[in-house]
Design a protein around this motif. Structure first.
Motif, short mmCIF file in Angstrom:
data_model
loop_
_atom_site.label_atom_id
_atom_site.label_comp_id
_atom_site.label_asym_id
_atom_site.label_seq_id
_atom_site.Cartn_x
_atom_site.Cartn_y
_atom_site.Cartn_z
N LYS A 1 0.83 -1.21 0.00
CA LYS A 1 0.00 0.00 0.00
C LYS A 1 0.87 1.26 0.00
O LYS A 1 0.54 2.24 -0.64
N ASP A 2 1.97 1.20 0.73
CA ASP A 2 2.85 2.36 0.85
C ASP A 2 4.28 1.87 1.00
O ASP A 2 4.53 0.85 1.65
N ASP A 3 5.24 2.57 0.41
CA ASP A 3 6.62 2.12 0.50
C ASP A 3 7.22 2.25 1.90
O ASP A 3 8.30 1.74 2.17
N ARG A 4 6.50 2.87 2.82
CA ARG A 4 6.94 2.91 4.22
C ARG A 4 6.90 1.52 4.85
O ARG A 4 7.52 1.28 5.88
N GLN A 5 6.15 0.59 4.25
CA GLN A 5 6.03 -0.78 4.78
C GLN A 5 7.31 -1.59 4.59
O GLN A 5 7.49 -2.61 5.23
N VAL A 6 8.18 -1.16 3.67
CA VAL A 6 9.40 -1.91 3.39
C VAL A 6 10.38 -1.68 4.52
O VAL A 6 10.85 -0.56 4.75
N VAL A 7 10.67 -2.75 5.26
CA VAL A 7 11.58 -2.66 6.40
C VAL A 7 12.96 -3.22 6.08
O VAL A 7 13.94 -2.90 6.75
N THR A 8 13.05 -4.07 5.06
CA THR A 8 14.32 -4.62 4.61
C THR A 8 14.34 -4.55 3.09
O THR A 8 13.36 -4.91 2.44
N LEU A 9 15.46 -4.09 2.54
CA LEU A 9 15.56 -3.93 1.09
C LEU A 9 16.90 -4.46 0.62
O LEU A 9 17.95 -4.12 1.19
N TRP A 10 16.86 -5.28 -0.42
CA TRP A 10 18.07 -5.76 -1.06
C TRP A 10 17.92 -5.46 -2.54
O TRP A 10 16.92 -5.87 -3.15
N TYR B 1 8.60 -10.41 0.60
CA TYR B 1 8.53 -11.37 1.69
C TYR B 1 7.82 -10.71 2.87
O TYR B 1 8.23 -9.64 3.31
N PRO B 2 6.77 -11.34 3.41
CA PRO B 2 6.14 -10.77 4.60
C PRO B 2 7.09 -10.87 5.79
O PRO B 2 7.86 -11.82 5.90
N GLU B 3 7.01 -9.93 6.68
CA GLU B 3 7.86 -9.93 7.88
C GLU B 3 7.12 -10.60 9.01
O GLU B 3 5.94 -10.53 9.14
#
Length: 121
Positions: free
Chosen positions: A91-100, A119-121
């Motif tokens: 819904k929003d890129d703020r949800q991304v907590v890990t990025l590779w 991948y869900p956290e």
């Protein structure tokens, strides 16, 4: 997989009056991404934290100046994050907590594309 030629995000042009807009390869990228994402069925948006893995496979020039594509990897990430938001996945890129993320040139037997894995956290 999103079968479009990756492009790094550019700065928008801002006219004195009116909305900001993009030009060049980034504008083309946004148009092609939107057309592809509208044409496929995507999983519903999640609102929980996610990890994201992205591979940008860029077109290799005949005589590359470097062993890696032009453009900062963070600008490639910004471009695809802005493009997928609102079409599914997240819904929003703020949800991304890990990025590779990685960028590379295409192999002789492959077309330029973007590979996204959530991948869900």
């Amino acid at each position: 997989m999103i079968p479009v030629l990756p492009a790094p995000a550019s700065r928008p042009r801002v006219p004195r009056y009116g909305k900001p807009f993009y030009v060049g390869s980034y504008a083309d990228f946004r148009t092609q991404c939107a057309a592809y994402l509208q044409s496929v069925t995507l999983p519903p948006c999640v609102e929980t934290p996610v990890s994201l893995e992205i591979t940008f496979v860029c077109k290799k020039p005949k005589n590359p100046a470097n062993s890696y594509p032009k453009g900062d990897v963070d600008n490639y990430v910004k471009a695809i994050m802005d493009s997928v938001q609102g079409y599914g996945f997240i819904k929003d890129d703020r949800q991304v907590v890990t990025l590779w993320a990685q960028k590379r040139y295409q192999e002789p037997d492959e077309e330029p594309h973007i590979q996204l894995t959530f991948y869900p956290e």
